[in-house]
Design a protein around this motif. Structure first.
Motif, PDB file in Angstrom:
ATOM      1  N   ILE A  38       0.897  -0.892  -0.009  1.00 35.52           N
ATOM      2  CA  ILE A  38       0.192   0.223  -0.122  1.00 35.52           C
ATOM      3  C   ILE A  38       0.997   1.182  -0.197  1.00 35.52           C
ATOM      4  N   LEU A  39       0.822   1.918  -1.095  1.00 36.53           N
ATOM      5  CA  LEU A  39       1.606   3.025  -1.286  1.00 36.53           C
ATOM      6  C   LEU A  39       1.137   4.375  -0.309  1.00 36.53           C
ATOM      7  N   ARG A  40      -0.323   4.421  -0.345  1.00 37.48           N
ATOM      8  CA  ARG A  40      -0.712   5.735   0.628  1.00 37.48           C
ATOM      9  C   ARG A  40      -2.147   5.088   0.820  1.00 37.48           C
ATOM     10  N   ILE A  41      -2.688   5.544   1.841  1.00 38.21           N
ATOM     11  CA  ILE A  41      -4.234   5.556   2.152  1.00 38.21           C
ATOM     12  C   ILE A  41      -4.289   7.010   2.101  1.00 38.21           C
ATOM     13  N   PHE A  42      -5.579   7.388   1.411  1.00 33.99           N
ATOM     14  CA  PHE A  42      -5.921   8.681   1.167  1.00 33.99           C
ATOM     15  C   PHE A  42      -7.397   8.862   1.678  1.00 33.99           C
ATOM     16  N   LEU A  43      -7.819   9.761   2.836  1.00 35.26           N
ATOM     17  CA  LEU A  43      -9.111  10.189   3.154  1.00 35.26           C
ATOM     18  C   LEU A  43      -9.518  11.347   2.431  1.00 35.26           C
ATOM     19  N   TYR A  44     -10.841  11.066   1.872  1.00 42.17           N
ATOM     20  CA  TYR A  44     -11.379  12.387   1.145  1.00 42.17           C
ATOM     21  C   TYR A  44     -12.840  12.409   1.572  1.00 42.17           C
ATOM     22  N   GLN A  45     -13.356  13.728   1.091  1.00 41.70           N
ATOM     23  CA  GLN A  45     -14.764  14.004   1.554  1.00 41.70           C
ATOM     24  C   GLN A  45     -15.089  13.556   3.067  1.00 41.70           C
ATOM     25  N   ASP A  46     -16.348  12.738   3.177  1.00 39.98           N
ATOM     26  CA  ASP A  46     -16.746  12.450   4.519  1.00 39.98           C
ATOM     27  C   ASP A  46     -15.778  11.165   5.104  1.00 39.98           C
ATOM     28  N   GLY A  47     -15.016  10.599   4.274  1.00 34.48           N
ATOM     29  CA  GLY A  47     -13.726   9.588   4.797  1.00 34.48           C
ATOM     30  C   GLY A  47     -12.889  10.269   5.542  1.00 34.48           C
ATOM     31  N   VAL A  48     -12.755  11.564   5.700  1.00 31.90           N
ATOM     32  CA  VAL A  48     -11.796  12.244   6.693  1.00 31.90           C
ATOM     33  C   VAL A  48     -12.284  12.012   8.016  1.00 31.90           C
ATOM     34  N   CYS A  49     -13.709  11.729   8.282  1.00 27.72           N
ATOM     35  CA  CYS A  49     -14.038  11.389   9.592  1.00 27.72           C
ATOM     36  C   CYS A  49     -13.355  10.293  10.259  1.00 27.72           C
ATOM     37  N   ASN A  50     -12.905   9.202   9.422  1.00 29.58           N
ATOM     38  CA  ASN A  50     -12.330   8.250   9.990  1.00 29.58           C
ATOM     39  C   ASN A  50     -11.009   8.396  10.704  1.00 29.58           C
ATOM     40  N   ALA A  51     -10.409   9.778  10.647  1.00 30.46           N
ATOM     41  CA  ALA A  51      -9.111  10.140  11.274  1.00 30.46           C
ATOM     42  C   ALA A  51      -9.535  10.958  12.335  1.00 30.46           C
ATOM     43  N   THR A  52     -10.474  11.017  12.960  1.00 32.99           N
ATOM     44  CA  THR A  52     -10.692  11.918  14.118  1.00 32.99           C
ATOM     45  C   THR A  52     -10.433  10.951  15.401  1.00 32.99           C
ATOM     46  N   GLN A  74       0.861  -0.070  12.983  1.00 28.15           N
ATOM     47  CA  GLN A  74       1.360  -1.642  12.818  1.00 28.15           C
ATOM     48  C   GLN A  74       2.278  -1.883  11.520  1.00 28.15           C
ATOM     49  N   HIS A  75       1.739  -1.055  10.323  1.00 25.60           N
ATOM     50  CA  HIS A  75       2.371  -1.436   9.193  1.00 25.60           C
ATOM     51  C   HIS A  75       3.267  -0.387   8.722  1.00 25.60           C
ATOM     52  N   GLN A  76       3.107   0.778   9.605  1.00 25.56           N
ATOM     53  CA  GLN A  76       4.096   2.011   9.187  1.00 25.56           C
ATOM     54  C   GLN A  76       3.495   2.522   7.700  1.00 25.56           C
ATOM     55  N   LEU A  77       2.284   2.674   7.518  1.00 26.20           N
ATOM     56  CA  LEU A  77       1.812   3.178   6.184  1.00 26.20           C
ATOM     57  C   LEU A  77       1.862   4.629   6.080  1.00 26.20           C
ATOM     58  N   ASP A  78       1.930   5.016   5.001  1.00 25.60           N
ATOM     59  CA  ASP A  78       1.656   6.519   4.463  1.00 25.60           C
ATOM     60  C   ASP A  78       0.148   6.782   4.597  1.00 25.60           C
ATOM     61  N   ALA A  79      -0.500   7.400   5.423  1.00 23.30           N
ATOM     62  CA  ALA A  79      -1.772   7.872   5.621  1.00 23.30           C
ATOM     63  C   ALA A  79      -2.059   9.246   5.672  1.00 23.30           C
ATOM     64  N   VAL A  80      -2.783   9.658   4.456  1.00 25.04           N
ATOM     65  CA  VAL A  80      -3.003  11.300   4.269  1.00 25.04           C
ATOM     66  C   VAL A  80      -4.489  11.522   4.249  1.00 25.04           C
ATOM     67  N   VAL A  81      -4.905  12.674   4.933  1.00 27.35           N
ATOM     68  CA  VAL A  81      -6.211  13.421   5.054  1.00 27.35           C
ATOM     69  C   VAL A  81      -6.346  14.487   4.167  1.00 27.35           C
ATOM     70  N   CYS A  82      -7.168  14.716   3.446  1.00 27.30           N
ATOM     71  CA  CYS A  82      -7.302  15.817   2.749  1.00 27.30           C
ATOM     72  C   CYS A  82      -7.713  16.899   3.602  1.00 27.30           C
ATOM     73  N   VAL A  83      -6.579  18.087   3.509  1.00 24.96           N
ATOM     74  CA  VAL A  83      -6.849  18.925   4.319  1.00 24.96           C
ATOM     75  C   VAL A  83      -8.154  19.779   4.203  1.00 24.96           C
ATOM     76  N   ALA A  84      -8.370  20.286   3.093  1.00 22.58           N
ATOM     77  CA  ALA A  84      -9.703  20.904   2.721  1.00 22.58           C
ATOM     78  C   ALA A  84     -10.841  20.278   3.207  1.00 22.58           C
ATOM     79  N   ALA A  85     -11.026  19.101   3.028  1.00 18.86           N
ATOM     80  CA  ALA A  85     -12.457  18.102   3.438  1.00 18.86           C
ATOM     81  C   ALA A  85     -12.225  18.240   4.933  1.00 18.86           C
ATOM     82  N   ALA A  86     -10.904  17.918   5.548  1.00 22.54           N
ATOM     83  CA  ALA A  86     -10.787  17.989   6.991  1.00 22.54           C
ATOM     84  C   ALA A  86     -11.275  19.101   7.519  1.00 22.54           C
ATOM     85  N   LEU A  87     -10.827  20.424   7.037  1.00 21.78           N
ATOM     86  CA  LEU A  87     -10.959  21.708   7.614  1.00 21.78           C
ATOM     87  C   LEU A  87     -12.454  21.885   7.605  1.00 21.78           C
ATOM     88  N   ARG A  88     -13.267  21.687   6.603  1.00 23.50           N
ATOM     89  CA  ARG A  88     -14.673  21.693   6.409  1.00 23.50           C
ATOM     90  C   ARG A  88     -15.328  20.859   7.604  1.00 23.50           C
TER      91      ARG A  88
END
Length: 135
Positions: A38-52, A74-88
């Motif tokens: 897994i190169l990256r997990i990316f949260l976008y739109q309502d998916g950003v709520c998984n990171a709170t 556990q797997h030391q993955l690159d996990a990114v949350v869309c900043v614009a969607a998160a701020l909203r």
């Protein structure tokens, strides 16, 4: 039978209450268990709520936010949350909370706030983009 491991980018656009978010986590676990990357997990739109780090669920329910955080660590993955969607949605890290004069940061430590460029960059390096949720 011989196969080459594949490189995946996983995009989650569904809220933690959606079955799509749980399927995304199960898919990510299966990807790694089958020897893929897994190169990256990316949260976008309502998916950003998984990171709170805010929700507290009953003990008999799966807390997807905690499950994602544990999986990423556990797997030391690159996990990114869309900043614009998160701020909203009021999901801030410490730097953004200070920047906007808010009292608290609620982003789980497993995730990084960044832009859509991070998704685009990962897609360019991946064999597959798999997206869960969204419209």
């Amino acid at each position: 039978m011989f196969y080459l491991p594949m490189k995946f980018v996983i995009s989650v656009q569904a809220s933690p209450q959606s079955p799509a978010s749980r399927r995304a986590l199960k898919f990510a676990q299966a990807v790694l268990s089958e020897g893929h990357e897994i190169l990256r997990i990316f949260l976008y739109q309502d998916g950003v709520c998984n990171a709170t780090s805010i929700p507290v669920l009953p003990q008999d329910e799966l807390d997807l936010g905690v499950a994602w955080a544990e999986f990423i660590q556990q797997h030391q993955l690159d996990a990114v949350v869309c900043v614009a969607a998160a701020l909203r949605r009021g999901i801030l890290n410490t730097a953004e909370a200070q920047r906007y004069g808010r009292k608290a940061s609620v982003l789980s430590d497993s995730w990084e706030l960044s832009g859509l460029g991070q998704l685009h960059e990962a897609i360019q390096q991946a064999d597959r983009l798999v997206s869960f949720g969204g419209s």
